[in-house]
Design an enzyme around this catalytic site. Structure first.
Site, PDB file in Angstrom:
ATOM      1  N   ASN A 199       0.827  -1.208   0.000  1.00 52.01           N
ATOM      2  CA  ASN A 199       0.000   0.000   0.000  1.00 52.01           C
ATOM      3  C   ASN A 199       0.855   1.250   0.000  1.00 52.01           C
ATOM      4  O   ASN A 199       0.985   1.927  -1.017  1.00 52.01           O
ATOM      5  CB  ASN A 199      -0.939  -0.005   1.207  1.00 52.01           C
ATOM      6  CG  ASN A 199      -2.035   1.045   1.104  1.00 52.01           C
ATOM      7  OD1 ASN A 199      -1.939   2.002   0.345  1.00 52.01           O
ATOM      8  ND2 ASN A 199      -3.090   0.884   1.876  1.00 52.01           N
ATOM      9  N   ASP A 200       1.460   1.573   1.120  1.00 51.76           N
ATOM     10  CA  ASP A 200       2.147   2.849   1.278  1.00 51.76           C
ATOM     11  C   ASP A 200       3.342   3.010   0.337  1.00 51.76           C
ATOM     12  O   ASP A 200       3.672   4.132  -0.057  1.00 51.76           O
ATOM     13  CB  ASP A 200       2.600   3.018   2.722  1.00 51.76           C
ATOM     14  CG  ASP A 200       1.434   2.864   3.694  1.00 51.76           C
ATOM     15  OD1 ASP A 200       0.389   3.498   3.446  1.00 51.76           O
ATOM     16  OD2 ASP A 200       1.557   2.122   4.678  1.00 51.76           O
TER      17      ASP A 200
END
Length: 455
Positions: free
Chosen positions: A383-384
């Protein structure tokens, strides 16, 4: 005998250095581990021969318990638990340094030189900070303490005052050899270790693990001077320096300041920032069959693994899918971000476990320029590290952090359980791009469905 012991320590030190060199590459990692084990065996035997009137029953019992616990953990630990296991091991190194220092302080009839008192002070307070900080890191990584940062007003001022108090009691010990002052110094260091880590968010834990690795090495080296043990000094210095270098690399990868890491609380500001744009957003979703169709008809596919891949233990199924794609002429590669997962090298180890060829695994600097010419990017459990806000949104807490530029690919497939935010608590604009498609479900099941549908 003394010359033989010195020669054994030299051999052990050389083997430790060769072990670190071997661990620099997956191709030589097994050999590096063998060197490390052999070096430790030589060092332990040499130390036992050097001891004066050792209590063999006590030593044998302690070694047996340690070997049993270590062997059991090594067999049972899951890949997703490796980060907290590493943090726990760091805590034991720090605790060992503290206990050795206390034993040296209370050793009757022994006078420590000024140099030894400085070494005891440095090794003991670094060990104490490492111990409690590692315990907190373990709790955050395992979910027992929660991943959210705990910040309060005047935190840095309190840390500064505690640090000054710790140094003050260290000076008192140095000048008077006061055991009480030494214990007060240790008590403050133990508290400081907690306060340095509690304000750091879970998303920043990879840097914390690397930092604690360095601390544990310096603690061991400091105590090595007190004990007059050259192999402990060399091994500790190797671990401390390599951990410091890795911490610097990790800080660059997360757009963090190395000074803020040393002071603690460097993740609190990020966690307190905005969590992305509010309100509902439109996204496209598809099935595993849809994703497979796009990848089978692509010339190039880049896979971006993340912690979700480790949680689902989907690495073996993913490699099976990659092999099928490559058999059909698709160029498949893996892109690794330096802080993907929960500790440095987490994804590399995960893929090595699935016997992914090392030449297919590329670091961020090697692969980023290729995303614009890539047909399909498969983001699985990450994700990040692929969040475009790091480049486009100055208000984002991760703005300025280098990312894998998956958003530049022609088509983006994202495998996630839901649209929930990642470990940093931030929404990801990548999921809402017109060229992105979400595939919801457990990573292992989704990939296995792709393999089954391959035919």
């Amino acid at each position: 005998m003394q010359n033989l012991i010195a020669l054994a320590y030299l051999a052990a030190s050389i083997l430790f250095i060769l072990a670190l060199k071997g661990l620099a590459s997956p191709d030589s990692a097994r050999r590096g581990n063998v060197y490390g084990v052999l070096g430790m065996l030589i060092a332990v035997v040499a130390t036992l021969l050097l001891m004066h009137k050792p209590v063999w029953a006590l030593l044998a019992g302690a070694m047996l318990v340690g070997a049993t616990v270590g062997g059991t953990l090594a067999k049972r630990v899951q890949m997703t638990q490796m980060p907290e296991l590493v943090a726990a091991m760091h805590s034991l190194v720090g605790l060992a340094a503290v206990l050795i220092a206390v034993a040296a302080i209370y050793h009757t009839g022994e006078h420590h030189t000024p140099a030894q008192r400085v070494e005891l002070f440095i090794g003991a307070f670094i060990g104490a900070i490492t111990f409690t900080a590692s315990v907190v890191a373990y709790g955050k990584l395992s979910g027992r303490f929660g991943a959210k940062p705990l910040a309060f007003g005047g935190q840095h001022l309190l840390n500064l005052l505690l640090a000054l108090g710790m140094v003050g009691f260290g000076v008192v010990y140095f000048t008077s050899e006061s055991q009480a002052a030494f214990l007060m110094m240790l008590a403050i260091a133990l508290v400081l270790g907690v306060l340095l880590i509690v304000p750091i968010g879970g998303a920043d834990m990879p840097v914390v693990v690397s930092m604690l690795n360095s601390y544990s090495g310096w603690a061991a080296a400091g105590i090595g001077f007190t004990l007059g043990n050259p192999v402990l000094i060399i091994a500790g210095a190797c671990v401390g320096s390599s951990g410091a270098i890795l911490s610097y690399i990790m800080c660059r990868a997360m757009n963090r300041s190395i000074l803020s890491v040393l002071l603690g609380g460097f993740g609190a500001e990020a966690a307190a920032g905005p969590a992305g744009n509010s309100g509902p957003k439109n996204y496209k979703s598809g099935s595993a069959d849809d994703a497979l169709f796009l990848m089978k008809n692509a010339d190039s596919v880049v896979i971006v693994p993340g912690y979700g891949l480790a949680v689902a233990r989907a690495q073996h199924a993913l490699q099976e899918l990659a092999e099928k794609l490559m058999h059909d002429g698709v160029n498949v590669r893996y892109a690794i971000h330096p802080v993907a997962g929960r500790m440095p090298g987490h994804m590399n180890v995960l893929l090595a476990e699935a016997e992914v060829p090392y030449e297919q695994v590329l670091e961020m600097e090697e692969i980023n320029n290729d995303f614009s010419s890539t047909d399909v990017v498969l983001v699985i459990g990450a994700n990040d590290v692929v969040n475009p806000a790091a480049k486009t949104d100055p208000a984002s807490p991760i703005y300025g952090m280098p990312i894998l530029e998956a958003h530049k690919a022609r088509t983006i497939l994202v495998v996630k359980r839901s649209m929930a935010a990642g470990y940093a608590g931030l929404d990801n604009d990548l999921f809402y791009l017109d060229k992105s498609m979400m595939v919801f479900g457990d990573a292992k099941k989704v990939v296995e469905d792709m393999v089954k549908a391959y035919g």
